[in-house]
Write an enzyme that holds these catalytic residues in place. Structure first.
Site, PDB file in Angstrom:
ATOM      1  N   THR A  81      72.350  30.331  33.163  1.00 35.58           N
ATOM      2  CA  THR A  81      71.358  30.840  32.884  1.00 35.58           C
ATOM      3  C   THR A  81      71.826  29.548  31.208  1.00 35.58           C
ATOM      4  O   THR A  81      72.553  29.964  29.977  1.00 35.58           O
ATOM      5  CB  THR A  81      70.664  31.760  32.042  1.00 35.58           C
ATOM      6  OG1 THR A  81      70.827  32.806  33.767  1.00 35.58           O
ATOM      7  CG2 THR A  81      69.702  32.216  31.737  1.00 35.58           C
ATOM      8  N   ASN A 198      65.166  33.794  33.848  1.00 35.83           N
ATOM      9  CA  ASN A 198      65.675  35.492  33.068  1.00 35.83           C
ATOM     10  C   ASN A 198      65.277  36.212  32.272  1.00 35.83           C
ATOM     11  O   ASN A 198      65.071  36.206  31.546  1.00 35.83           O
ATOM     12  CB  ASN A 198      66.995  34.712  32.898  1.00 35.83           C
ATOM     13  CG  ASN A 198      67.875  36.399  32.675  1.00 35.83           C
ATOM     14  OD1 ASN A 198      67.694  37.112  33.258  1.00 35.83           O
ATOM     15  ND2 ASN A 198      69.120  36.213  31.805  1.00 35.83           N
ATOM     16  N   CYS A 201      65.417  40.689  30.123  1.00 36.47           N
ATOM     17  CA  CYS A 201      66.391  39.977  28.613  1.00 36.47           C
ATOM     18  C   CYS A 201      65.893  41.209  28.490  1.00 36.47           C
ATOM     19  O   CYS A 201      64.553  41.441  28.148  1.00 36.47           O
ATOM     20  CB  CYS A 201      66.574  39.069  28.144  1.00 36.47           C
ATOM     21  SG  CYS A 201      65.619  37.940  28.878  1.00 36.47           S
ATOM     22  N   ASN A 266      69.029  42.165  39.003  1.00 37.38           N
ATOM     23  CA  ASN A 266      69.797  41.934  37.822  1.00 37.38           C
ATOM     24  C   ASN A 266      70.207  42.822  37.644  1.00 37.38           C
ATOM     25  O   ASN A 266      70.418  43.173  38.684  1.00 37.38           O
ATOM     26  CB  ASN A 266      69.624  41.664  36.754  1.00 37.38           C
ATOM     27  CG  ASN A 266      70.466  40.053  35.702  1.00 37.38           C
ATOM     28  OD1 ASN A 266      71.411  40.557  35.566  1.00 37.38           O
ATOM     29  ND2 ASN A 266      69.507  39.187  35.319  1.00 37.38           N
ATOM     30  N   GLY A 293      78.258  44.042  42.045  1.00 34.79           N
ATOM     31  CA  GLY A 293      79.143  43.852  42.818  1.00 34.79           C
ATOM     32  C   GLY A 293      78.588  45.254  44.365  1.00 34.79           C
ATOM     33  O   GLY A 293      77.276  45.128  43.487  1.00 34.79           O
TER      34      GLY A 293
HETATM   35  C1  LIG Z   1      79.709  36.496  36.064  1.00 34.92           C
HETATM   36  C2  LIG Z   1      78.370  36.350  36.231  1.00 34.92           C
HETATM   37  C3  LIG Z   1      77.959  36.387  35.379  1.00 34.92           C
HETATM   38  C4  LIG Z   1      76.385  36.892  35.102  1.00 34.92           C
HETATM   39  N1  LIG Z   1      75.498  35.803  34.580  1.00 34.92           N
HETATM   40  C5  LIG Z   1      74.082  35.787  34.923  1.00 34.92           C
HETATM   41  C6  LIG Z   1      73.137  34.749  33.866  1.00 34.92           C
HETATM   42  O1  LIG Z   1      73.067  33.707  33.505  1.00 34.92           O
HETATM   43  N2  LIG Z   1      71.747  34.920  34.329  1.00 34.92           N
HETATM   44  C7  LIG Z   1      71.247  35.647  35.079  1.00 34.92           C
HETATM   45  O2  LIG Z   1      70.050  35.607  35.641  1.00 34.92           O
HETATM   46  N3  LIG Z   1      71.746  36.769  35.614  1.00 34.92           N
HETATM   47  C8  LIG Z   1      73.201  36.742  35.535  1.00 34.92           C
HETATM   48  N4  LIG Z   1      74.624  37.697  36.292  1.00 34.92           N
HETATM   49  C9  LIG Z   1      73.486  38.091  37.252  1.00 34.92           C
HETATM   50  C10 LIG Z   1      73.408  37.998  38.654  1.00 34.92           C
HETATM   51  O3  LIG Z   1      72.808  36.586  38.717  1.00 34.92           O
HETATM   52  C11 LIG Z   1      73.173  39.007  39.717  1.00 34.92           C
HETATM   53  O4  LIG Z   1      71.558  39.103  39.358  1.00 34.92           O
HETATM   54  C12 LIG Z   1      74.072  40.093  39.724  1.00 34.92           C
HETATM   55  O5  LIG Z   1      75.322  40.039  39.147  1.00 34.92           O
HETATM   56  C13 LIG Z   1      73.896  41.263  40.807  1.00 34.92           C
HETATM   57  O6  LIG Z   1      74.579  40.200  41.679  1.00 34.92           O
HETATM   58  P1  LIG Z   1      75.753  40.581  42.743  1.00 34.92           P
HETATM   59  O7  LIG Z   1      75.782  42.105  43.279  1.00 34.92           O
HETATM   60  O8  LIG Z   1      76.045  39.249  43.888  1.00 34.92           O
HETATM   61  O9  LIG Z   1      76.982  40.258  41.888  1.00 34.92           O
HETATM   62  C14 LIG Z   1      75.544  37.241  36.761  1.00 34.92           C
HETATM   63  C15 LIG Z   1      76.636  37.959  37.566  1.00 34.92           C
HETATM   64  C16 LIG Z   1      78.454  37.703  36.201  1.00 34.92           C
HETATM   65  C17 LIG Z   1      78.826  38.708  38.044  1.00 34.92           C
END
Ligand SMILES: Cc1cc2nc3c(=O)[nH]c(=O)nc-3n(C[C@H](O)[C@H](O)[C@H](O)COP(=O)(O)O)c2cc1C
Length: 362
Positions: A81, A198, A201, A266, A293
């Site tokens: 993002t 996104n 927020c 998210n 996670g």
């Molecule tokens: C290191 C990290 C950075 C993230 N940065 C963003 C971001 O910039 N924009 C966004 O929409 N979601 C961001 N997320 C959320 C992920 O896109 C996702 O929605 C969330 O981690 C759940 O997925 P997961 O369980 O596979 O991690 C971030 C997640 C992680 C782990």
């Protein structure tokens, strides 16, 4: 038990800038390519796709990360993002391991959780909190970087650009919403095939999180869609509890004319404390941070199921990106069965950079 890889692509022990300038690490640092063969058999937003699996906005900090993910066979990937102006990252640390036995229910997320720098032994227990604050080096950096990165998009692969608006001092709510459109326009100017906003927020008027305010969601989607024209719009949403079901229906109804796809979920916010019970992440407003996670899979799956049901019932045409707790090929299949057209993994892929290859071979 699958032992946790000790070389993730993003190293939580290093600063964000160190990861940004010197990463990706682990397996993403080696150029061994996963070769897609045959013809792409899937499609998403009308584009041919080899495997509807990839990495959502977050772990792919810049073009080098995006290219590495494409090389490793992640076919639908999102460039982290970005904003219309330079924006600093939150204070270090930005990623902590969080001890969550089983599912992170909303009840559990209302109580303080224990954050630590020691990883769990088993991948099935990998829950982290991330708290970056959507940093950006500004369009001077990311627009040309994204444009260059589009060269590495192979046949049957798709790069998506994610953007967010920036709240400026003394700016109105309308200025904030207009900034989403400006950011989306900058993204579309690169030639990227799809733009994501996104909406998990804060709202400038202090009404909480944008995606839970149907009028804000519609206003922003309308402005963004006018700014990007024919480029498909993806809207990223947070989790909606069962009690928020009528709110979910209102938000989806307002988005339906604009969004070609909805991406859920998210992170789930929860308070995180250290071993002494003190706020774990330094700085104002950082007691609560986003959890992601293994332990949030239940929530992602639940929302995908509900959006899929709503789509069938109401005849909506949006596609669904399922995100949240995808750690294994079985998790991927579970999301597909629930109705996800595309599945993405952030935390799972960071610690298992071979996840796309495993899914393709399984
Ligand atoms: C290191 C990290 C950075 C993230 N940065 C963003 C971001 O910039 N924009 C966004 O929409 N979601 C961001 N997320 C959320 C992920 O896109 C996702 O929605 C969330 O981690 C759940 O997925 P997961 O369980 O596979 O991690 C971030 C997640 C992680 C782990």
């Amino acid at each position: 038990m699958a032992h946790l890889n000790t070389h993730p692509i993003y190293d939580p022990a290093k600063t964000y800038d160190d990861n940004f300038d010197n990463g990706p690490f682990g397996a993403f640092a080696n150029p061994v390519r996963f070769v897609n063969d045959g013809e792409p058999r899937h499609s998403f937003l009308g584009f041919p796709i080899y495997e509807p699996f990839g990495i959502p906005a977050g772990p792919l900090l810049n073009g080098r990360y995006v290219s590495a993910a494409l090389t490793k066979g992640f076919d639908v990937v999102v460039y982290k993002t970005q904003r219309t102006k330079r924006f600093n990252v939150n204070a270090f640390p930005n990623v902590l391991y969080v001890d969550v036995p089983g599912d992170l229910t909303l009840e559990k997320a209302s109580q303080p959780l224990h954050g630590q720098t020691t990883p769990p032994a088993d991948q099935a227990n990998l829950t982290i909190t991330n708290s970056f604050g959507n940093p950006s080096r500004g369009p001077e950096f990311w627009v040309p970087d994204l444009k260059d990165t589009l060269q590495s998009e192979g046949k049957g692969q798709l790069i998506i650009s994610s953007v967010v608006g920036t709240i400026r001092e003394d700016a109105s709510q309308a200025d904030y919403y207009a900034d989403f459109a400006h950011a989306a326009e900058l993204a579309a100017s690169t030639g990227v095939k799809a733009v994501e906003i996104n909406l998990s927020c804060p709202n400038v008027a202090g009404e909480g999180i944008l995606c839970y305010t149907p009028s804000a969601v519609e206003d922003i989607a309308d402005r963004v869609k006018r700014a990007i024209g024919d480029t498909p719009l993806i809207v990223k949403l947070g989790y909606f509890s069962k009690e928020q079901d009528s709110l979910l229906r209102a938000v989806v109804s307002n988005l339906a004319p604009y969004a070609a796809a909805l991406s859920v979920i998210n992170t789930i916010p929860a308070p995180v404390v250290d071993e002494h019970g003190n706020q774990a992440l330094p700085g104002q407003g950082r007691l609560s941070s986003g959890m992601c996670g293994a332990s949030i899979k239940w929530a992602g799956l639940d929302l995908v199921n509900r959006l899929s049901e709503l789509r069938n019932k109401r005849g909506y045409s949006y596609e669904i990106i399922g995100v949240g707790g995808v750690m294994t090929p079985d998790d991927y299949q579970e999301y597909r069965m629930a109705g996800a057209d595309v599945v993405q993994s952030a935390t799972g892929a960071m610690w298992d950079p071979e996840l796309a290859a495993k899914i393709k071979r399984s």
